[in-house]
Design an enzyme around this catalytic site. Sequence first.
Site, mmCIF file in Angstrom:
data_model
loop_
_atom_site.group_PDB
_atom_site.id
_atom_site.type_symbol
_atom_site.label_atom_id
_atom_site.label_comp_id
_atom_site.label_asym_id
_atom_site.label_seq_id
_atom_site.Cartn_x
_atom_site.Cartn_y
_atom_site.Cartn_z
ATOM 1 N N ARG B 129 3.831 -3.855 0.846
ATOM 2 C CA ARG B 129 5.607 -3.627 0.426
ATOM 3 C C ARG B 129 5.983 -2.694 1.211
ATOM 4 O O ARG B 129 7.055 -2.720 1.212
ATOM 5 C CB ARG B 129 5.536 -3.294 -0.949
ATOM 6 C CG ARG B 129 5.513 -4.626 -1.990
ATOM 7 C CD ARG B 129 5.695 -4.126 -3.423
ATOM 8 N NE ARG B 129 6.636 -3.253 -3.621
ATOM 9 C CZ ARG B 129 6.540 -2.009 -4.117
ATOM 10 N NH1 ARG B 129 5.339 -1.680 -4.078
ATOM 11 N NH2 ARG B 129 7.542 -1.190 -4.364
ATOM 12 N N LYS B 130 5.400 -2.396 2.522
ATOM 13 C CA LYS B 130 5.990 -1.784 3.347
ATOM 14 C C LYS B 130 6.714 -2.561 4.273
ATOM 15 O O LYS B 130 6.317 -3.196 5.290
ATOM 16 C CB LYS B 130 5.029 -0.818 4.277
ATOM 17 C CG LYS B 130 4.383 0.348 3.508
ATOM 18 C CD LYS B 130 3.593 1.315 4.749
ATOM 19 C CE LYS B 130 3.216 2.423 3.928
ATOM 20 N NZ LYS B 130 2.353 3.269 4.750
ATOM 21 N N THR B 131 7.810 -3.155 3.977
ATOM 22 C CA THR B 131 8.627 -4.364 4.562
ATOM 23 C C THR B 131 9.980 -4.403 4.572
ATOM 24 O O THR B 131 10.458 -3.630 3.427
ATOM 25 C CB THR B 131 7.999 -5.718 3.955
ATOM 26 O OG1 THR B 131 8.999 -6.706 4.546
ATOM 27 C CG2 THR B 131 8.041 -5.568 2.317
#
Lengths: 275, 275, 275, 275, 275, 275
Positions: B129-131
């Site tokens: 979810r590092k996006t």
Amino acid sequence: MMLSPLARQKIQEMLLDDVGFGDLASKGVSKKIKACIFAKSGGILAGTEEAQYAFTLVGADARILKQDGSKLRGGERIIIVRGRAADVFSAERVALNLLMWMSGIATTTAQMVELAKQTHPGVIIASTRKTILPIFDKKAVEIGGGDPHRLRLDDCMLLKSNQIKILGGIEKALKLSKCSFTKKIEVEAETPREAVEAARLGADIVMLDNFSVEDVRKTVQMLEREGLRDKIILEISGGVNPSNVREYAELKPDVISSSYMTMRPSPVDFSLEVL
Amino acid sequence: MMLSPLARQKIQEMLLDDVGFGDLASKGVSKKIKACIFAKSGGILAGTEEAQYAFTLVGADARILKQDGSKLRGGERIIIVRGRAADVFSAERVALNLLMWMSGIATTTAQMVELAKQTHPGVIIASTRKTILPIFDKKAVEIGGGDPHRLRLDDCMLLKSNQIKILGGIEKALKLSKCSFTKKIEVEAETPREAVEAARLGADIVMLDNFSVEDVRKTVQMLEREGLRDKIILEISGGVNPSNVREYAELKPDVISSSYMTMRPSPVDFSLEVL
Amino acid sequence: MMLSPLARQKIQEMLLDDVGFGDLASKGVSKKIKACIFAKSGGILAGTEEAQYAFTLVGADARILKQDGSKLRGGERIIIVRGRAADVFSAERVALNLLMWMSGIATTTAQMVELAKQTHPGVIIASTRKTILPIFDKKAVEIGGGDPHRLRLDDCMLLKSNQIKILGGIEKALKLSKCSFTKKIEVEAETPREAVEAARLGADIVMLDNFSVEDVRKTVQMLEREGLRDKIILEISGGVNPSNVREYAELKPDVISSSYMTMRPSPVDFSLEVL
Amino acid sequence: MMLSPLARQKIQEMLLDDVGFGDLASKGVSKKIKACIFAKSGGILAGTEEAQYAFTLVGADARILKQDGSKLRGGERIIIVRGRAADVFSAERVALNLLMWMSGIATTTAQMVELAKQTHPGVIIASTRKTILPIFDKKAVEIGGGDPHRLRLDDCMLLKSNQIKILGGIEKALKLSKCSFTKKIEVEAETPREAVEAARLGADIVMLDNFSVEDVRKTVQMLEREGLRDKIILEISGGVNPSNVREYAELKPDVISSSYMTMRPSPVDFSLEVL
Amino acid sequence: MMLSPLARQKIQEMLLDDVGFGDLASKGVSKKIKACIFAKSGGILAGTEEAQYAFTLVGADARILKQDGSKLRGGERIIIVRGRAADVFSAERVALNLLMWMSGIATTTAQMVELAKQTHPGVIIASTRKTILPIFDKKAVEIGGGDPHRLRLDDCMLLKSNQIKILGGIEKALKLSKCSFTKKIEVEAETPREAVEAARLGADIVMLDNFSVEDVRKTVQMLEREGLRDKIILEISGGVNPSNVREYAELKPDVISSSYMTMRPSPVDFSLEVL
Amino acid sequence: MMLSPLARQKIQEMLLDDVGFGDLASKGVSKKIKACIFAKSGGILAGTEEAQYAFTLVGADARILKQDGSKLRGGERIIIVRGRAADVFSAERVALNLLMWMSGIATTTAQMVELAKQTHPGVIIASTRKTILPIFDKKAVEIGGGDPHRLRLDDCMLLKSNQIKILGGIEKALKLSKCSFTKKIEVEAETPREAVEAARLGADIVMLDNFSVEDVRKTVQMLEREGLRDKIILEISGGVNPSNVREYAELKPDVISSSYMTMRPSPVDFSLEVL
């Protein structure tokens, strides 16, 4: 450099998209917690007001310990958050992503600026419109010491080669394009000859697009010969990155613009820890 | 893999933000043009439907020549656009940015997948979810052969160490967290011992968070000794990148997840040329 | 001058606000009709693309007969609409309001431009940010032959007297305010002396705020004496209207800005008639 | 007369549109300031709650000194604002525009009301749907002593001549148009005869559209002769302005509606000054 | 179970839609009041946080006296509201509607759960995507002791018979449908034979769609014979309601899903009274 | 009765919420299909335009076979859809939910109308603001032969007992509440005496709130005695449902309003089948 209404809206949307119906793993957890966000590596800090606002939107309270623009060391505490566990965790990822991405851009910008200024202290390092999250990217560039360049298609007129081609050359393009006196006019040149023509026709900014170092040198000489060098802002653009920025800076352009900072930043890592 | 209503809305917002009152340099240009977007370097193509939609929104017509997932060679034509010059130019930057960014993620994902599969053909490479632009990043990961992992906080329960700490350990955390039978339960382990505990307590997925290669090996042995290895999906996460992904893949995990593809993609370059 | 994504969104919102649950008087009327919009008085036409789009949004078809910028005579047909009666009537008011308001601004602008150019043919008549519907008002000003001036707070730096006061004078204000090289810098002067100071310090545009004709004359003389007149764009602002614009134009400023066109336009009347 | 959710949303959008990426001239200015908004001319005050809310949205604090509906004298202080300079300045223009525009409408409405009531004290002065910012314009009309008339197409049924024509005359139109018992039915008449027909058929409100003074008189007589005058609300509409409103008022209609107040208000001037 | 950003946005929209230009009957009433919301009948309470937030959005203050999930008796006070009369009344209907609807769903769910657990204590009662206000309906189902099932099309893969048909049978469908390892895979079976096939092919969840009690029994026997019963989650769906839920529960499925709770709830009645 | 801009926006939001990142089970399925929606039970059809629009928004084509208001028999085909499988399936649930819910309300309304008209053919059956999806519920009520009553707080003034209490009785409340001449005024009465008072004071509509049949009878007699019965619209409200509606209708009120149709509809079942 405070949060504009647009930035607030974008952070709100990021939360909407990331949270959905709620964090499955902390739905029931109304326990009050205190947590801190710390940096896991060095760099230039950016994104603290954005991260703070993300927590505010879910009802948690965030206090900023270090200001945007500070030099980071790994392990430093950046923000203290207090609130219900479920609330804090629901904004955690959005807050960390903003910090990571914006600090990455600020850090990369600061590196480019430092490299370029070693050779030519007066040079401006500018970003481009190759940017994924404009409102945040442009701010991070400024925090890193760079110039945001155009914000949108409407705040500086940039005649690009496609437009010049359609309009029938630089002279005709300048005549046909109507533009407020409050806006500067920039012309993209494909050759040294075009650069000189644009300067002669009164462009405020002349951008040398994808010029080799040799061609930049030649252009500068031609402009100086005609007494035009000081009448314009000279911008080098295209393919500039940390490995060649000094070479271009040596030619003493006014501005070097690059999408390197916004398209290839090295994200700085942050983590949230419950205290 | 068509455009969801959410993707359509995001592209609409990107145009709103980038265009503002209109492109100063082409406001008056109602001339009909034909232009093409071509790749300036190699990679895996992604973002064509998104680019096409950006042109559609301003009233231009775009035809896709190559499908998402294709291998690109520099110079290849990707999309043909027809419309009024002012319309085409107003969507140009948004379209190119989507192509560049998504193709960059697809390309980087494909590299990670290839490296990992050399050692362990069955392994899944997943994003996190590092996006920055979730709806586009996750699609690009899939186009590159990767797995999108969680889409939001609500579509798979991931008990992270902070939550486990607050809830009083893995066992209590699993009891307290209520979750639909339609969702899988993933537990983040900080030590080999925790990984085994999670497996024993019925987690569907066990994530080894920031484990050294040695600790992963040890964990696998412990799980096998207890007959638990096949009962769970084993995921390695934290610090994985192209330089070390093979080493981790050798330990035959089910999944290796990494934010490298979405936070450090090498954008593929595209350009629009009027024909 | 085509419809930007922002303009489209605003027209959509106007319809939402005006229609609500639907037109009580034509809910059931699915009969196909043909109608025309005609001008009831003279003026300069503006708003045709906006009106057309309003009809498009409700599923009706609108064809423009006269282009924006045309001189209108009372009775002339402007737009032909075809569609179901209920659809046509649901967008009628929004379409007419846009035509009336924008044509009013274009007409009033054209009057101001004509008056000023009689005396000083090179002068620019510019609007201000005193505007009720910026995206439409600024476009109408351009159609009327005027200059839109700033579009937002972020596309030209305008140091106003309040800001100068807080920052400690013009010199300090210019040093402290960081601004992209792509933006012009305008300084608002309260006295002839301040105007000269701003010019000396490198402002791109100097605005004489609420100056009497006498003070403008004095300022021009002082600037000329110092050889600064040609280095700056000189803008007169404050209280200018059709009755005094010629007097100011005689002093040969580069720009005269006024909120008269956007705050006191004489709306041009239009009507829709079923054929 | 407090702020509805719709009004709040509109003010938020105005800020978004006007501020963009932020005020270039005060980005860095975090200094706390105190400022006041004062009136520069006389009139009827309106828009204070709207102006206050604009400041609230950027994190500044605004205190209202005079209430909506008050008579203004030039120089009077209206609102005191406290906050960071950059925040205060970012909402200044939106706040001033709302005050100027709404006070202009309230003032013009009050003039029309006063003129009309000199002749016929019981008359209602109503606005129309020719309005640029409905949610604010309608409120300003009420503050000025006028009646807002319809808010949208769905809150009162108005059969206009176009609809009557399509439906085959007033009688058929009234039969075919389905409408809730909670809504009034208004019929637009083009001739005295039509007015009488509408009254006879049970319309709640009969609007005499663009009638000469003579035709209004004739209509009133015809209605009285049939004993219908008291059964309906009689509304005069079309071309009414301050110069002829008394003449129409003399005929003792129940309502005179006009778009003069919302399309041609005389904006009242306000300014913000740092204290 | 706190309010997600999405829930907040939906409540904001409900207010926008219901209030419009403002409550005609309380526009002028700035008097401060204290009011209470009380239940007029019994049931399971849900919607208190939503109702509270509606009042917060209009500037009133609401204190919750009873928590979601409590058993209600007619006459009990649930929420105390304080604020200006006009503000309180403008949010009253939205708050009451949320309480009525959500409590109705929670109450109906609790009844279904109780009936089913009398026969088979371990059974899960789940809702479906036949839901009118998903974000609120799913939460109410959980408050009533049920399982929300899928939240959207993207958080659990459900191969329905239409999709299986198009893809060429269950086996091909499972091979062709790409899905993250973080998601479960559910297959809808139309016959006992299909149910067994799905289980054999590795589906996580097998849904018996509109099976008679007899066919469910047969399916369970077939699954047990093949040793597959414990490998899957068995879900019964289609036509289940309070009158037949016990009959299905006797067959010891893992899950019974029904749209009865969200499509046919018995709304619990609430009222607001000024104190 | 066509789709208003507001209805379009709501359907768009329903899709956004339901689809998320896309249907996991049909992401890859670009195969063109033809499908039909058919009714699984009888009732009055409503929601066809809404369902059609949902398919349009995802790029599929939907043709309506039966019009809103038709009597349905189980098995009848309602809509034919053509498009890519993934597109059709992504809008399926939203389309079916709208059809089910709206047809349920139309059917229940038609039952109430039929029951009431058996006794008193002239009576109007009206809905209330106890409604979950106002824009769709009110339309469905009309399709079923009912009256939508108020749409929002701003389109008819309803003085409820709480407001009357605060304002000091009916007489004062009517004097203090300012309201456009275009709006009707309704007063909620708690006792026969209040009903008569409201009628005497000129209310357009008098609502008898939660009156027993006996009290309604008494009120009608009192009104007739004073010659007021024909001057007002008499509305009965509170607790009316199919089992007692005839009893109330016998008293010959003008209107019976009830939330039964919008809070307790019997949803009509529909299904989509690939052909």
